[in-house]
Design a protein around this motif. Structure first.
Motif, short mmCIF file in Angstrom:
data_model
loop_
_atom_site.label_atom_id
_atom_site.label_comp_id
_atom_site.label_asym_id
_atom_site.label_seq_id
_atom_site.Cartn_x
_atom_site.Cartn_y
_atom_site.Cartn_z
N ASP A 35 44.54 -45.33 3.54
CA ASP A 35 44.53 -46.03 4.49
C ASP A 35 42.99 -45.79 4.79
O ASP A 35 43.13 -44.33 5.32
CB ASP A 35 45.45 -46.06 5.94
N SER A 36 41.97 -46.65 5.36
CA SER A 36 40.21 -46.21 6.53
C SER A 36 40.84 -47.27 7.64
O SER A 36 41.43 -48.47 7.71
CB SER A 36 39.88 -46.51 5.21
N TYR A 37 39.13 -46.92 8.22
CA TYR A 37 39.02 -47.95 8.50
C TYR A 37 37.09 -48.44 8.29
O TYR A 37 36.47 -47.76 7.84
CB TYR A 37 38.46 -47.62 10.13
N PHE A 58 41.38 -56.88 -7.04
CA PHE A 58 41.19 -57.55 -6.07
C PHE A 58 42.87 -57.97 -6.32
O PHE A 58 42.43 -58.45 -7.74
CB PHE A 58 40.22 -58.52 -5.46
N PRO A 59 43.14 -57.99 -5.35
CA PRO A 59 44.84 -59.71 -5.94
C PRO A 59 44.52 -60.82 -6.34
O PRO A 59 43.76 -61.28 -6.12
CB PRO A 59 44.92 -59.66 -4.42
N SER A 93 34.39 -52.07 4.36
CA SER A 93 35.28 -52.76 5.18
C SER A 93 35.63 -53.64 4.52
O SER A 93 36.89 -53.02 3.36
CB SER A 93 33.39 -54.09 4.85
N LEU A 94 36.24 -54.29 5.02
CA LEU A 94 37.59 -55.02 5.44
C LEU A 94 37.33 -56.00 3.62
O LEU A 94 38.44 -55.66 2.81
CB LEU A 94 38.41 -56.53 5.85
N VAL A 152 41.80 -51.01 3.71
CA VAL A 152 41.33 -50.80 4.78
C VAL A 152 41.52 -51.93 6.11
O VAL A 152 41.35 -52.99 6.57
CB VAL A 152 39.14 -51.72 4.29
N LEU A 153 41.17 -50.75 7.34
CA LEU A 153 42.29 -51.54 8.35
C LEU A 153 41.14 -51.72 10.06
O LEU A 153 39.84 -51.46 9.36
CB LEU A 153 42.67 -51.12 9.20
#
Lengths: 112, 110
Positions: free
Chosen positions: B11-13, B39-40, B79-80, B108-109
Motif C-alpha cells: 500500500d502507498s499514498y 490493471f483490472p 497516483s491513484l 495507492v490510497l
C-alpha cells in the motif's frame, strides 16, 4: 489502432459446447501467444507460435487447438468446454529478439 | 528459467515514491529483467526492462545491483491510477515463453 485485438471480449457458454476466440496483431511481430489467467489471477502460458509454427505447448488439454492462418492471427478453438475452462484468455505478440510482449485486452470466458 | 519472488501486496499514498523489489537468485547470464503492469480487466503492459545497473524511462526506474540477483522497480510520485498488479519477469532475449509470477498488488490510497 489497437495493436493486439481479441474477439469476443466476453463469452458465456454451456458445458460441452465448442467455441473460438480470435486474435489479430498489427505490429508485424513474428511470435504470438495464448495465456490463461484463472480466478486467482495466475497468468499461465498456453501456446507460443513463431512464424505460424507451434513452438510451445504447455501441457494444455487436446480440447484446446490453436490455429495460425498467418503471422498476424492466432485463433484459439476450444472443444467440449468444461467448467474449469472459465478464465480470462489473453493473446499476446512479440518480436523474438525483444523481450517486450504486447497483450490484448482479454476474453472473459464463462462456462455454465 | 529463473524463478522470481516479490511481495504479494503493498500500500502507498498518492505522491509517494514506491519501490517494489524482486528476487531472482538463479538469474542466468543472458537473462533480462522486465516489469509489467496489469490493471483490472486489461492485459499486462510492459513498463521497463534492464540488464544491469540502472534504467530509467518516463514511467519508472529499474535498479539492478552488480550481482543481478534482485531488482527494484521504482515508481516516482504514484497516483491513484497506479493501482495495479506489477509483475517481475526474468527471461532471455529471444524467448518464446514469458513466465509470470504472482506479482505485487499495489494499492495507492488518497
Amino acid at each position: 489502432d489497437t495493436a493486439v485485438s481479441q474477439t469476443p471480449k466476453y463469452l458465456v457458454t454451456q458445458m460441452g459446447n465448442d467455441k473460438s476466440i480470435k486474435c489479430e496483431q498489427n505490429l508485424g511481430h513474428d511470435t504470438m501467444y495464448w495465456y490463461k489467467q484463472d480466478s486467482k489471477k495466475f497468468l499461465k502460458i498456453m501456446f507460443s507460435y513463431n512464424n505460424k509454427e507451434l513452438i510451445i505447448n504447455e501441457t494444455v488439454p487436446n480440447r484446446f487447438s490453436p490455429k495460425s492462418p498467418d503471422k498476424a492471427h492466432l485463433n484459439l478453438h476450444i472443444n467440449s468446454l468444461e467448467l474449469g475452462d472459465s478464465a480470462v484468455y489473453f493473446c499476446a505478440s512479440s518480436q523474438v529478439e525483444n523481450t517486450e510482449a504486447f497483450f490484448g485486452q482479454g476474453t472473459r470466458l464463462t462456462v455454465v | 528459467l529463473a524463478k522470481t519472488t516479490q511481495p504479494i501486496s503493498m500500500d502507498s499514498y498518492e505522491g509517494q515514491e514506491v519501490n517494489i523489489t524482486c528476487s531472482h537468485n538463479n538469474i542466468a547470464t543472458n537473462d533480462y529483467i522486465t516489469w509489467y503492469q496489469q490493471f483490472p480487466s486489461q492485459g499486462p503492459r510492459f513498463i521497463i526492462q534492464g540488464y544491469k545497473t540502472k534504467v530509467t524511462n518516463e514511467v519508472a526506474s529499474l535498479f539492478i545491483p552488480a550481482d543481478r540477483k534482485s531488482s527494484t522497480l521504482s515508481l516516482p510520485r504514484v497516483s491513484l491510477s497506479d493501482t495495479a498488479v506489477y509483475y517481475c519477469l526474468v527471461n532471455p532475449s529471444g524467448t518464446y515463453k514469458y513466465i509470470f509470477g504472482t506479482g505485487t498488488r499495489l494499492k495507492v490510497l488518497a
